[in-house]
Design an enzyme around this catalytic site. Sequence first.
Site: not given
Length: 216
Positions: A14, A92, A129, A162, A173
Amino acid sequence: MLRVALIAPPGGGKGTQAAMMKEHFGLVHIATGDIFRAIVRGEYKGNMDVEMIKGYMARGELIPDQVVIDLVVERISQPDCAKGYLMDGFPRTVEQAKAFDAIDPSKRLTHVLYLRVPREVILDRLLGRWTCPTCQAVYHEKTHPPKVAGICDVDGTALIQREDDKEETILKRLDIYEKQTMPLISYYRDAKILTEIDGNATIYDVFSQIKEVLSA
Protein backbone atom coordinates in the site's frame (compact mmCIF):
# COMPACT_ATOMS: atom_id res chain seq x y z
CA MET A 1 -12.20 14.89 -8.72
CA LEU A 2 -10.63 11.65 -7.53
CA ARG A 3 -11.41 10.72 -3.93
CA VAL A 4 -9.72 7.39 -3.45
CA ALA A 5 -9.25 4.91 -0.60
CA LEU A 6 -6.59 2.22 -0.77
CA ILE A 7 -7.19 -1.05 1.09
CA ALA A 8 -4.51 -3.70 1.47
CA PRO A 9 -3.32 -6.17 4.11
CA PRO A 10 -0.15 -5.43 6.12
CA GLY A 11 2.75 -5.89 3.71
CA GLY A 12 0.42 -5.61 0.73
CA GLY A 13 2.37 -2.81 -0.94
CA LYS A 14 0.00 0.00 0.00
CA GLY A 15 2.75 2.47 0.91
CA THR A 16 4.64 1.95 -2.34
CA GLN A 17 1.53 2.33 -4.49
CA ALA A 18 0.29 5.35 -2.52
CA ALA A 19 3.57 7.17 -3.19
CA MET A 20 3.33 6.42 -6.93
CA MET A 21 -0.33 7.49 -7.06
CA LYS A 22 0.46 10.73 -5.26
CA GLU A 23 3.16 11.54 -7.80
CA HIS A 24 1.29 10.49 -10.94
CA PHE A 25 -2.18 11.83 -10.18
CA GLY A 26 -1.25 14.77 -7.94
CA LEU A 27 -3.36 13.43 -5.08
CA VAL A 28 -2.88 14.52 -1.48
CA HIS A 29 -1.88 11.42 0.51
CA ILE A 30 -3.84 11.29 3.77
CA ALA A 31 -2.46 8.58 6.05
CA THR A 32 -4.24 8.54 9.40
CA GLY A 33 -1.26 6.81 11.00
CA ASP A 34 0.99 9.70 9.95
CA ILE A 35 -1.50 12.21 11.38
CA PHE A 36 -1.60 10.43 14.74
CA ARG A 37 2.21 10.30 14.87
CA ALA A 38 2.30 14.03 14.10
CA ILE A 39 -0.07 14.60 17.02
CA VAL A 40 2.24 12.68 19.37
CA ARG A 41 5.23 14.75 18.16
CA GLY A 42 3.33 17.98 18.67
CA GLU A 43 3.40 18.80 14.95
CA TYR A 44 -0.33 18.66 14.21
CA LYS A 45 -1.75 21.95 12.87
CA GLY A 46 -5.50 21.24 12.95
CA ASN A 47 -8.26 22.17 15.35
CA MET A 48 -8.89 18.78 16.95
CA ASP A 49 -8.60 18.20 20.70
CA VAL A 50 -5.01 17.01 20.58
CA GLU A 51 -4.71 16.28 24.31
CA MET A 52 -7.78 14.03 24.18
CA ILE A 53 -6.29 12.06 21.28
CA LYS A 54 -2.91 11.82 23.01
CA GLY A 55 -4.69 10.48 26.08
CA TYR A 56 -6.30 7.62 24.15
CA MET A 57 -2.96 6.75 22.57
CA ALA A 58 -1.02 6.95 25.85
CA ARG A 59 -3.49 4.57 27.47
CA GLY A 60 -3.28 2.17 24.53
CA GLU A 61 -7.01 2.58 23.86
CA LEU A 62 -8.66 2.58 20.45
CA ILE A 63 -9.49 6.09 19.34
CA PRO A 64 -13.30 6.32 18.96
CA ASP A 65 -14.64 6.15 15.41
CA GLN A 66 -16.20 9.60 15.60
CA VAL A 67 -12.89 11.19 16.60
CA VAL A 68 -11.13 9.50 13.67
CA ILE A 69 -13.89 10.57 11.28
CA ASP A 70 -13.79 14.17 12.53
CA LEU A 71 -10.02 14.18 12.04
CA VAL A 72 -10.34 12.91 8.45
CA VAL A 73 -13.14 15.35 7.60
CA GLU A 74 -11.07 18.25 8.93
CA ARG A 75 -8.11 17.15 6.84
CA ILE A 76 -9.98 16.72 3.55
CA SER A 77 -11.60 20.13 4.06
CA GLN A 78 -8.22 21.84 3.78
CA PRO A 79 -7.42 23.70 0.51
CA ASP A 80 -4.75 21.26 -0.70
CA CYS A 81 -7.40 18.51 -0.99
CA ALA A 82 -9.58 20.51 -3.37
CA LYS A 83 -8.23 18.64 -6.41
CA GLY A 84 -8.40 15.16 -4.95
CA TYR A 85 -6.97 12.95 -2.26
CA LEU A 86 -5.93 9.42 -1.42
CA MET A 87 -6.93 7.96 1.95
CA ASP A 88 -4.62 5.40 3.50
CA GLY A 89 -5.68 3.74 6.76
CA PHE A 90 -9.24 5.05 6.67
CA PRO A 91 -11.85 3.73 6.79
CA ARG A 92 -10.79 0.66 8.73
CA THR A 93 -14.26 -0.69 9.49
CA VAL A 94 -17.71 -0.75 7.89
CA GLU A 95 -18.95 1.39 10.78
CA GLN A 96 -16.41 4.10 9.91
CA ALA A 97 -17.32 3.87 6.23
CA LYS A 98 -21.05 4.25 6.88
CA ALA A 99 -20.53 7.18 9.24
CA PHE A 100 -18.25 8.92 6.74
CA ASP A 101 -20.73 8.40 3.89
CA ALA A 102 -23.51 9.89 6.01
CA ILE A 103 -21.71 13.20 6.63
CA ASP A 104 -21.86 14.76 3.16
CA PRO A 105 -22.65 12.98 -0.14
CA SER A 106 -20.27 15.39 -1.94
CA LYS A 107 -17.35 14.03 0.10
CA ARG A 108 -18.01 10.35 -0.58
CA LEU A 109 -15.27 8.28 -2.15
CA THR A 110 -15.24 7.92 -5.93
CA HIS A 111 -12.96 4.83 -5.98
CA VAL A 112 -11.87 2.15 -3.55
CA LEU A 113 -8.90 0.04 -4.64
CA TYR A 114 -8.40 -3.31 -2.95
CA LEU A 115 -4.91 -4.77 -3.35
CA ARG A 116 -5.53 -8.51 -3.17
CA VAL A 117 -2.47 -10.43 -1.89
CA PRO A 118 -2.51 -14.06 -0.66
CA ARG A 119 -1.79 -14.55 3.04
CA GLU A 120 1.24 -16.78 2.36
CA VAL A 121 2.78 -14.07 0.17
CA ILE A 122 2.27 -11.48 2.92
CA LEU A 123 4.03 -13.72 5.43
CA ASP A 124 6.94 -14.27 3.05
CA ARG A 125 7.29 -10.54 2.39
CA LEU A 126 7.23 -9.48 6.04
CA LEU A 127 9.16 -12.31 7.67
CA GLY A 128 12.11 -11.69 5.33
CA ARG A 129 12.24 -7.95 5.99
CA TRP A 130 15.15 -6.39 7.91
CA THR A 131 15.67 -2.71 8.74
CA CYS A 132 18.65 -0.49 9.52
CA PRO A 133 17.98 1.17 12.89
CA THR A 134 20.19 4.12 11.92
CA CYS A 135 19.13 5.17 8.40
CA GLN A 136 15.88 3.14 8.19
CA ALA A 137 16.92 1.42 4.94
CA VAL A 138 14.85 -1.73 4.39
CA TYR A 139 16.16 -5.03 3.02
CA HIS A 140 14.64 -8.41 2.23
CA GLU A 141 16.39 -11.75 2.52
CA LYS A 142 15.20 -12.89 -0.93
CA THR A 143 14.30 -9.88 -3.05
CA HIS A 144 16.68 -7.18 -1.76
CA PRO A 145 19.45 -8.64 0.41
CA PRO A 146 22.32 -6.47 1.72
CA LYS A 147 25.74 -6.94 0.15
CA VAL A 148 27.01 -8.34 3.45
CA ALA A 149 24.52 -10.50 5.35
CA GLY A 150 23.05 -8.66 8.33
CA ILE A 151 24.83 -5.36 7.60
CA CYS A 152 23.39 -2.16 6.11
CA ASP A 153 24.90 -1.21 2.74
CA VAL A 154 24.58 2.49 3.55
CA ASP A 155 26.22 2.90 6.96
CA GLY A 156 27.44 -0.53 8.08
CA THR A 157 24.97 -0.80 10.97
CA ALA A 158 23.77 -4.26 12.04
CA LEU A 159 20.26 -4.84 10.70
CA ILE A 160 17.33 -5.60 12.97
CA GLN A 161 13.93 -7.18 12.52
CA ARG A 162 11.27 -4.77 13.76
CA GLU A 163 8.61 -6.03 16.17
CA ASP A 164 6.03 -5.44 13.42
CA ASP A 165 7.92 -7.88 11.19
CA LYS A 166 8.07 -10.79 13.63
CA GLU A 167 5.78 -13.74 12.99
CA GLU A 168 3.60 -13.47 16.11
CA THR A 169 2.96 -9.77 15.48
CA ILE A 170 2.32 -10.30 11.76
CA LEU A 171 -0.26 -13.01 12.43
CA LYS A 172 -2.07 -10.77 14.94
CA ARG A 173 -2.09 -7.87 12.47
CA LEU A 174 -3.47 -10.12 9.73
CA ASP A 175 -6.18 -11.48 12.03
CA ILE A 176 -7.26 -7.93 12.96
CA TYR A 177 -7.23 -6.89 9.31
CA GLU A 178 -9.35 -9.86 8.23
CA LYS A 179 -11.85 -9.32 11.05
CA GLN A 180 -12.19 -5.53 10.91
CA THR A 181 -11.22 -4.41 7.41
CA MET A 182 -12.14 -7.22 5.01
CA PRO A 183 -15.91 -6.57 5.45
CA LEU A 184 -15.26 -3.22 3.72
CA ILE A 185 -14.72 -5.12 0.49
CA SER A 186 -18.36 -6.23 0.35
CA TYR A 187 -19.58 -2.81 1.51
CA TYR A 188 -17.82 -0.94 -1.29
CA ARG A 189 -18.55 -3.63 -3.86
CA ASP A 190 -22.25 -3.13 -3.13
CA ALA A 191 -21.70 0.63 -3.53
CA LYS A 192 -20.19 -0.12 -6.98
CA ILE A 193 -16.99 1.81 -6.38
CA LEU A 194 -14.67 -1.11 -5.57
CA THR A 195 -11.98 -2.42 -7.91
CA GLU A 196 -9.87 -5.44 -7.02
CA ILE A 197 -6.22 -5.16 -8.01
CA ASP A 198 -3.82 -8.11 -8.28
CA GLY A 199 -1.38 -7.04 -5.58
CA ASN A 200 0.77 -10.12 -6.15
CA ALA A 201 2.06 -8.74 -9.46
CA THR A 202 5.22 -6.65 -9.81
CA ILE A 203 5.20 -3.12 -8.41
CA TYR A 204 4.86 -1.58 -11.85
CA ASP A 205 2.22 -4.05 -13.01
CA VAL A 206 0.15 -3.22 -9.92
CA PHE A 207 0.50 0.48 -10.65
CA SER A 208 -0.45 -0.10 -14.29
CA GLN A 209 -3.72 -1.67 -13.10
CA ILE A 210 -4.35 1.30 -10.81
CA LYS A 211 -3.68 3.82 -13.57
CA GLU A 212 -6.13 2.04 -15.87
CA VAL A 213 -8.88 2.27 -13.24
CA LEU A 214 -8.32 5.88 -12.19
CA SER A 215 -7.75 7.17 -15.72
CA ALA A 216 -10.98 5.67 -17.06
